[in-house]
Structure formats: structure tokens, C-alpha cells
Design a protein around this motif. Sequence first.
Motif, PDB file in Angstrom:
ATOM      1  N   SER A  83       1.302  -0.972   0.070  1.00 29.88           N
ATOM      2  CA  SER A  83       0.081  -0.087  -0.114  1.00 29.88           C
ATOM      3  C   SER A  83       0.654   1.010  -0.674  1.00 29.88           C
ATOM      4  N   CYS A  84       0.653   2.092  -1.159  1.00 29.63           N
ATOM      5  CA  CYS A  84       1.721   3.156  -1.486  1.00 29.63           C
ATOM      6  C   CYS A  84       0.711   4.016  -1.015  1.00 29.63           C
ATOM      7  N   ASP A  85      -0.407   4.717  -1.043  1.00 30.38           N
ATOM      8  CA  ASP A  85      -1.335   5.631  -1.193  1.00 30.38           C
ATOM      9  C   ASP A  85      -2.576   5.676  -0.213  1.00 30.38           C
ATOM     10  N   GLN A 139      -4.737   8.788   4.210  1.00 30.26           N
ATOM     11  CA  GLN A 139      -5.730   8.723   5.406  1.00 30.26           C
ATOM     12  C   GLN A 139      -5.921   8.456   6.581  1.00 30.26           C
ATOM     13  N   SER A 140      -5.169   6.838   6.514  1.00 27.73           N
ATOM     14  CA  SER A 140      -3.839   6.678   8.050  1.00 27.73           C
ATOM     15  C   SER A 140      -2.704   6.933   8.008  1.00 27.73           C
ATOM     16  N   ARG A 141      -1.794   8.214   6.829  1.00 21.42           N
ATOM     17  CA  ARG A 141      -0.574   7.970   6.994  1.00 21.42           C
ATOM     18  C   ARG A 141       0.155   7.408   6.840  1.00 21.42           C
ATOM     19  N   SER A 142       0.285   6.205   5.793  1.00 21.32           N
ATOM     20  CA  SER A 142       0.798   5.203   6.448  1.00 21.32           C
ATOM     21  C   SER A 142       1.012   4.326   5.187  1.00 21.32           C
ATOM     22  N   ILE A 143       2.660   3.636   4.404  1.00 19.65           N
ATOM     23  CA  ILE A 143       2.566   2.994   3.405  1.00 19.65           C
ATOM     24  C   ILE A 143       2.852   1.782   4.065  1.00 19.65           C
ATOM     25  N   SER A 144       3.448   0.740   3.110  1.00 14.92           N
ATOM     26  CA  SER A 144       3.771  -0.947   3.441  1.00 14.92           C
ATOM     27  C   SER A 144       4.096  -1.343   2.190  1.00 14.92           C
ATOM     28  N   PHE A 145       5.187  -1.960   2.118  1.00 17.41           N
ATOM     29  CA  PHE A 145       5.724  -2.778   1.220  1.00 17.41           C
ATOM     30  C   PHE A 145       6.642  -3.990   1.015  1.00 17.41           C
ATOM     31  N   LEU A 146       6.763  -4.850   0.194  1.00 10.99           N
ATOM     32  CA  LEU A 146       7.265  -6.500   0.564  1.00 10.99           C
ATOM     33  C   LEU A 146       8.544  -6.274  -0.004  1.00 10.99           C
ATOM     34  N   ARG A 147       9.573  -6.868   0.596  1.00  6.94           N
ATOM     35  CA  ARG A 147      11.293  -6.440  -0.104  1.00  6.94           C
ATOM     36  C   ARG A 147      11.260  -9.127  -0.423  1.00  6.94           C
ATOM     37  N   PHE A 148      11.534  -8.955  -1.556  1.00  6.75           N
ATOM     38  CA  PHE A 148      11.711 -10.470  -1.528  1.00  6.75           C
ATOM     39  C   PHE A 148      13.594 -10.508  -1.560  1.00  6.75           C
ATOM     40  N   GLY A 149      14.339 -12.229  -1.120  1.00  4.80           N
ATOM     41  CA  GLY A 149      15.369 -12.025  -0.937  1.00  4.80           C
ATOM     42  C   GLY A 149      15.147 -13.252  -2.178  1.00  4.80           C
ATOM     43  N   ALA A 187      -0.332 -13.958  12.830  1.00  4.55           N
ATOM     44  CA  ALA A 187      -1.150 -14.622  12.165  1.00  4.55           C
ATOM     45  C   ALA A 187      -1.625 -14.219  10.491  1.00  4.55           C
ATOM     46  N   ALA A 188      -1.407 -14.666   9.681  1.00  6.49           N
ATOM     47  CA  ALA A 188      -2.129 -14.194   7.969  1.00  6.49           C
ATOM     48  C   ALA A 188      -3.013 -15.636   7.922  1.00  6.49           C
ATOM     49  N   GLU A 189      -3.944 -14.188   7.250  1.00  6.69           N
ATOM     50  CA  GLU A 189      -5.564 -14.874   7.383  1.00  6.69           C
ATOM     51  C   GLU A 189      -6.219 -14.940   6.619  1.00  6.69           C
ATOM     52  N   SER A 190      -7.032 -15.225   5.717  1.00  3.94           N
ATOM     53  CA  SER A 190      -7.883 -15.656   4.002  1.00  3.94           C
ATOM     54  C   SER A 190      -8.144 -15.036   4.471  1.00  3.94           C
ATOM     55  N   LYS A 191      -8.443 -13.210   4.194  1.00  5.15           N
ATOM     56  CA  LYS A 191      -8.692 -11.852   3.952  1.00  5.15           C
ATOM     57  C   LYS A 191      -8.266 -11.517   2.520  1.00  5.15           C
ATOM     58  N   GLU A 192      -9.137 -11.472   1.651  1.00  2.00           N
ATOM     59  CA  GLU A 192      -8.626 -10.423   0.804  1.00  2.00           C
ATOM     60  C   GLU A 192      -8.012  -8.893   1.014  1.00  2.00           C
ATOM     61  N   CYS A 193      -7.074  -8.375   0.973  1.00  2.05           N
ATOM     62  CA  CYS A 193      -5.938  -6.998   1.292  1.00  2.05           C
ATOM     63  C   CYS A 193      -5.777  -6.410   0.272  1.00  2.05           C
ATOM     64  N   ASN A 194      -5.253  -5.127  -0.743  1.00  2.27           N
ATOM     65  CA  ASN A 194      -4.541  -4.777  -1.146  1.00  2.27           C
ATOM     66  C   ASN A 194      -4.061  -5.813  -1.964  1.00  2.27           C
ATOM     67  N   SER A 195      -5.521  -6.803  -3.014  1.00  2.80           N
ATOM     68  CA  SER A 195      -4.612  -7.265  -3.888  1.00  2.80           C
ATOM     69  C   SER A 195      -3.727  -9.249  -3.983  1.00  2.80           C
ATOM     70  N   PHE A 196      -4.077  -8.695  -2.753  1.00  3.07           N
ATOM     71  CA  PHE A 196      -3.585 -10.419  -1.901  1.00  3.07           C
ATOM     72  C   PHE A 196      -4.508 -11.419  -1.679  1.00  3.07           C
ATOM     73  N   PRO A 197      -4.290 -12.659  -1.239  1.00  3.13           N
ATOM     74  CA  PRO A 197      -5.356 -13.182  -0.869  1.00  3.13           C
ATOM     75  C   PRO A 197      -6.049 -13.536   1.059  1.00  3.13           C
ATOM     76  N   LEU A 198      -4.653 -13.380   1.095  1.00  5.99           N
ATOM     77  CA  LEU A 198      -4.355 -12.871   2.333  1.00  5.99           C
ATOM     78  C   LEU A 198      -3.867 -12.154   3.080  1.00  5.99           C
ATOM     79  N   SER A 199      -4.022 -11.663   4.159  1.00  9.58           N
ATOM     80  CA  SER A 199      -4.155 -10.046   5.263  1.00  9.58           C
ATOM     81  C   SER A 199      -3.347 -10.951   6.347  1.00  9.58           C
ATOM     82  N   LEU A 200      -2.807  -9.406   7.169  1.00  9.42           N
ATOM     83  CA  LEU A 200      -2.764  -9.442   8.108  1.00  9.42           C
ATOM     84  C   LEU A 200      -3.040  -9.185   9.304  1.00  9.42           C
ATOM     85  N   ARG A 201      -3.004  -7.929  10.167  1.00 14.60           N
ATOM     86  CA  ARG A 201      -3.880  -7.209  11.328  1.00 14.60           C
ATOM     87  C   ARG A 201      -2.592  -7.165  11.988  1.00 14.60           C
TER      88      ARG A 201
END
Length: 161
Positions: free
Chosen positions: A62-64, A67-77, A131-145
Amino acid sequence: FGGVASANGEVGAGAAALDGSPRALPLPEGVRNMVRELTSLCRGTPSWAVCDHLRDKFQWISCDDAQSRSISFLRFGERPADTLLVACNFSDEAKSLRLGCPSSGNWRVILNSADIRYGGEENDEIDELFAAESKECNSFPLSLRLNIPAYSVLVLTPESA
């Protein structure tokens, strides 16, 4: 700004405390602790640096979210176990955010910039599992709270991949 000389050569009132050299100012202990821990994490996972320049090893979650003034990203090894999920909260309030994630299982906080060791006020987030949950979010089938303290960054990695 007190550290900038004016056009006529005078120095602002606050400049007396500065000697002009950034090295003259000691880093706070919390910053030194964070740099030490980040260095240790990077040395322990060399594929983060090996893959750092590769475009396909970075993905926004999420880069936009203004409202929550947050960003998040993944880095893969090089391996799935080397994946990093980075969540940044630029708000003056703690946030509970649901963020998409690429794999199931538990995700462990390996760095919380609000930790007491780094000069923050939090002490219970490090090593916390989400724990990853089976709740779709940000175009991913799984999400974290995630519970993200104000003005802080959480870095997570999958517990097992």
C-alpha cells in the motif's frame, strides 16, 4: 535556522552550540542500538543485499493510504524465508491496519522502531507473531492485522517458509 550564516557573515543565535561537524554530535544510544541490530540482521541474511537492486524483488502493498498516513511494501530475498514486510506509520496515533501479505503462516516482528531499545516507548512488539488470515486485502488473498505504534516502522519476516 540558527546554524546557517547570514549574508553579512553573522551566525544565527543557535549556532553557538554547533561546531559545524555532524560527527561531533554523538548518536543517541537508541539509534546506535538500531543500527547495530540492522547491521546484524543484514549480515545474517546476505540475500537482502544481493537482491536489493532487482526490480522484481520489491512490491508495494500500500503506497497511497493518505488517510491512515501509512505505507507498506515487500522486499524479497533469494528464498521465500528471506521476505521482508515493512509497514510504516507516519501518523501521530497508533494504527491497527490490515495489510495484504504474500504467504500463509505466522509473520514475526524482527524490528519495531518504537521499541524501548531504540528510544521508543514500546516493549512488547518485538518477536510478536501475526498470523496470516484468509481475508483479501491490497490485491493479496491473505492479510495480517498489524498494530503499528505512532511514528514507527515494523519489519516482519515469515516465521517459516
